[in-house]
Design a protein around this motif. Structure first.
Motif, mmCIF file in Angstrom:
data_model
loop_
_atom_site.group_PDB
_atom_site.id
_atom_site.type_symbol
_atom_site.label_atom_id
_atom_site.label_comp_id
_atom_site.label_asym_id
_atom_site.label_seq_id
_atom_site.Cartn_x
_atom_site.Cartn_y
_atom_site.Cartn_z
ATOM 1 N N ALA A 166 0.877 -1.172 0.000
ATOM 2 C CA ALA A 166 0.000 0.000 0.000
ATOM 3 C C ALA A 166 0.913 1.221 0.000
ATOM 4 O O ALA A 166 1.683 1.423 0.945
ATOM 5 N N LEU A 167 0.854 1.992 -1.058
ATOM 6 C CA LEU A 167 1.780 3.104 -1.289
ATOM 7 C C LEU A 167 1.002 4.414 -1.190
ATOM 8 O O LEU A 167 0.095 4.667 -1.979
ATOM 9 N N ILE A 168 1.372 5.232 -0.217
ATOM 10 C CA ILE A 168 0.659 6.479 0.053
ATOM 11 C C ILE A 168 1.556 7.654 -0.307
ATOM 12 O O ILE A 168 2.649 7.792 0.250
ATOM 13 N N SER A 169 1.130 8.469 -1.267
ATOM 14 C CA SER A 169 1.942 9.613 -1.723
ATOM 15 C C SER A 169 3.357 9.150 -2.001
ATOM 16 O O SER A 169 4.333 9.753 -1.556
ATOM 17 N N ALA B 240 0.568 14.164 -7.662
ATOM 18 C CA ALA B 240 -0.412 13.071 -7.708
ATOM 19 C C ALA B 240 -0.499 12.438 -9.089
ATOM 20 O O ALA B 240 -1.000 11.316 -9.223
ATOM 21 N N ARG B 241 -0.001 13.119 -10.101
ATOM 22 C CA ARG B 241 -0.050 12.515 -11.440
ATOM 23 C C ARG B 241 0.818 11.264 -11.541
ATOM 24 O O ARG B 241 0.686 10.493 -12.505
ATOM 25 N N HIS B 242 1.688 11.035 -10.571
ATOM 26 C CA HIS B 242 2.472 9.798 -10.568
ATOM 27 C C HIS B 242 1.575 8.578 -10.354
ATOM 28 O O HIS B 242 2.021 7.448 -10.579
ATOM 29 N N ALA B 243 0.337 8.813 -9.910
ATOM 30 C CA ALA B 243 -0.611 7.703 -9.749
ATOM 31 C C ALA B 243 -1.325 7.367 -11.053
ATOM 32 O O ALA B 243 -2.069 6.388 -11.119
ATOM 33 N N GLU B 244 -1.091 8.170 -12.094
ATOM 34 C CA GLU B 244 -1.745 7.936 -13.383
ATOM 35 C C GLU B 244 -0.953 6.930 -14.212
ATOM 36 O O GLU B 244 0.277 6.845 -14.108
ATOM 37 N N GLY B 245 -1.658 6.165 -15.029
ATOM 38 C CA GLY B 245 -1.007 5.258 -15.961
ATOM 39 C C GLY B 245 -0.331 4.064 -15.341
ATOM 40 O O GLY B 245 0.522 3.433 -15.974
ATOM 41 N N LEU B 246 -0.694 3.734 -14.101
ATOM 42 C CA LEU B 246 -0.132 2.549 -13.447
ATOM 43 C C LEU B 246 -0.818 1.298 -13.992
ATOM 44 O O LEU B 246 -1.885 1.385 -14.616
ATOM 45 N N PRO C 226 1.708 -9.434 -4.782
ATOM 46 C CA PRO C 226 0.458 -10.009 -5.291
ATOM 47 C C PRO C 226 -0.629 -8.965 -5.523
ATOM 48 O O PRO C 226 -1.425 -9.094 -6.454
ATOM 49 N N ARG C 227 -0.668 -7.918 -4.674
ATOM 50 C CA ARG C 227 -1.686 -6.873 -4.795
ATOM 51 C C ARG C 227 -1.054 -5.551 -4.395
ATOM 52 O O ARG C 227 -0.217 -5.505 -3.489
ATOM 53 N N THR C 228 -1.491 -4.473 -5.055
ATOM 54 C CA THR C 228 -0.938 -3.155 -4.753
ATOM 55 C C THR C 228 -2.052 -2.118 -4.723
ATOM 56 O O THR C 228 -2.917 -2.081 -5.610
ATOM 57 N N LEU C 229 -1.993 -1.277 -3.687
ATOM 58 C CA LEU C 229 -2.918 -0.151 -3.522
ATOM 59 C C LEU C 229 -2.104 1.139 -3.540
ATOM 60 O O LEU C 229 -1.054 1.227 -2.902
ATOM 61 N N VAL C 230 -2.593 2.140 -4.269
ATOM 62 C CA VAL C 230 -1.948 3.457 -4.322
ATOM 63 C C VAL C 230 -2.957 4.509 -3.886
ATOM 64 O O VAL C 230 -4.068 4.567 -4.407
ATOM 65 N N ILE C 231 -2.567 5.321 -2.909
ATOM 66 C CA ILE C 231 -3.412 6.399 -2.387
ATOM 67 C C ILE C 231 -2.638 7.705 -2.510
ATOM 68 O O ILE C 231 -1.453 7.762 -2.159
ATOM 69 N N TRP C 232 -3.320 8.767 -2.966
ATOM 70 C CA TRP C 232 -2.648 10.061 -3.111
ATOM 71 C C TRP C 232 -3.619 11.184 -2.787
ATOM 72 O O TRP C 232 -4.815 11.073 -3.022
ATOM 73 N N GLY C 233 -3.088 12.269 -2.247
ATOM 74 C CA GLY C 233 -3.862 13.489 -2.100
ATOM 75 C C GLY C 233 -3.723 14.324 -3.355
ATOM 76 O O GLY C 233 -2.616 14.524 -3.865
ATOM 77 N N SER C 234 -4.820 14.823 -3.877
ATOM 78 C CA SER C 234 -4.786 15.537 -5.162
ATOM 79 C C SER C 234 -3.939 16.799 -5.101
ATOM 80 O O SER C 234 -3.424 17.251 -6.118
ATOM 81 N N GLU C 235 -3.795 17.381 -3.897
ATOM 82 C CA GLU C 235 -3.063 18.646 -3.759
ATOM 83 C C GLU C 235 -1.661 18.449 -3.204
ATOM 84 O O GLU C 235 -1.096 19.362 -2.608
ATOM 85 N N ASP C 236 -1.079 17.294 -3.422
ATOM 86 C CA ASP C 236 0.262 16.986 -2.922
ATOM 87 C C ASP C 236 1.273 17.975 -3.504
ATOM 88 O O ASP C 236 1.413 18.080 -4.731
#
Length: 370
Positions: A226-229, A330-336, A315-325
């Motif tokens: 689980a990857l946060i920011s 936060a665009r690093h969460a795009e295209g994964l 096996p599983r990955t979760l990505v969480i980001w704040g839009s105003e980082d």
């Protein structure tokens, strides 16, 4: 509808009281589960107190500027049809029976511990039992208190460990290269020492980079990521923040950088700044942070990118980001990869696990499963 009491929450093991900064809802406003109804400041951070009920705010018992102990009555939620006399009686009964917790009560629960692991002192805190364990890994310049709004909630279902990385918090400050590999190896050594065969790894910011490096080096130890920011998913990073934090050693030099961690800079309290100043002045901290920043963020660019490997790391990955980082975009969460669970939380910043704790906790608990 029953009469529901909003009380002073307990955020983190050390919290004993909170000061009411102001109400965010007025008497007569409809409120729902998850709505922030008032703002409270602790010695760590300011945050909104969320309502756990659906109904109407009928009483504002706590007044702006009041400092109240954990569990004290803040407000009342009920139906609009509930008679005022019933609410008055309920408030009177609560206030009559309420006994503020003592310092001894606060110390009766689990407290951080220290162990010698791999020749270093490591501070850690374990809450909960059972299930596949979770290990919380903080970011650059942080410590296990970065999870004070998350740790207990996640531990309601399983064992959850948080640790101070080398060079951070109350762990040993001596490091060699400060590389992601060295820090990842310290996490693997911690898993070995605590006899954690396999764990869900939750990493914030640089902690996400460390979690992915652990997965790359010891995939059999990682149940999920689980990857946060998270660092490690792109090149850009706020160079001014990294260099300013590493170099700063006073309130005036650090506060402008710390406010960038939150979408709402007012959440940075005086005590939070003072705690960081004390940490920055400890022997060995400056050298450790300079080595880590030089290795991970040389030239203001992230030096390691797991983006193309992400699908194979766990096996599983979760990505969480704040839009105003303001630290890592936060665009690093795009295209994964399509198999990655991605959640962008609107209006929140780099410390999204603090600014939107309830939502982040819900996402993590749902991701881990029962």
């Amino acid at each position: 509808m029953p009469i529901h009491m909003i009380t002073m929450p307990k955020w983190g093991l050390s919290m004993e009281q909170g000061q009411v900064n102001g109400w965010l809802k007025s008497v007569g406003d409809k409120v729902g589960k998850g709505d922030e109804v008032l703002d409270v400041e602790t010695d760590k951070i300011s945050s909104g107190v969320e309502c756990a009920f659906n109904g109407t705010l009928r009483r504002q018992v706590a007044q702006e500027g009041e400092t109240l102990p954990i569990g004290a009555l803040l407000g009342v939620v009920a139906d609009v049809e509930t008679p005022d006399s019933d609410i008055d009686a309920a408030v009177e009964a609560f206030q009559r029976d309420f006994v503020p917790p003592t310092a001894a009560d606060g110390e009766s629960g689990p407290q951080p511990e220290k162990a010698q692991i791999g020749g270093r002192t490591v501070r850690y805190l374990k809450l909960g039992d059972g299930g596949t364990p979770v290990v919380l890994i903080h970011g650059f310049g942080g410590d296990l208190n970065n999870w004070l709004f998350n740790h207990a909630d996640l531990a309601a279902h399983r064992a959850v460990w948080a640790l101070d990385l080398p060079g951070h918090g109350e762990s040993g400050k001596t490091i060699d290269t400060g590389s992601a590999d060295e820090l990842a190896d310290s996490v693997i050594a911690f898993l070995d020492d605590r006899k954690i065969e396999r764990a869900h790894l939750v990493g914030h910011s640089m902690g996400a980079l460390i979690a992915m490096t652990v997965a790359a080096r010891a995939p059999q130890r990682v149940a999920s990521l689980a990857l946060i920011s998270g660092a490690g998913l792109g090149e850009e990073i706020n160079r001014e923040y990294i260099e300013g934090f590493a170099a700063g050693n006073s309130r005036n030099t650090l506060k402008p950088h710390l406010t960038k961690l939150f979408a709402d800079g007012s959440l940075v309290t005086r005590q939070l700044v003072e705690d960081i100043v004390k940490y920055k002045r400890l022997e060995g901290v400056g050298d450790a942070l300079q080595k880590i920043s030089a290795s991970a963020f040389e030239g203001g660019v992230q030096q390691r990118n797991y983006r193309d490997q992400l699908e194979k790391l766990a096996p599983r990955t979760l990505v969480i980001w704040g839009s105003e980082d303001q630290i890592i975009p936060a665009r690093h969460a795009e295209g994964l990869p399509a198999t990655t669970h991605v959640h962008i939380i609107a209006g929140k910043g780099h410390m999204v696990q603090m600014e939107a704790a309830s939502e982040v906790n819900r996402l993590l608990n749902d991701f881990f499963g029962s």
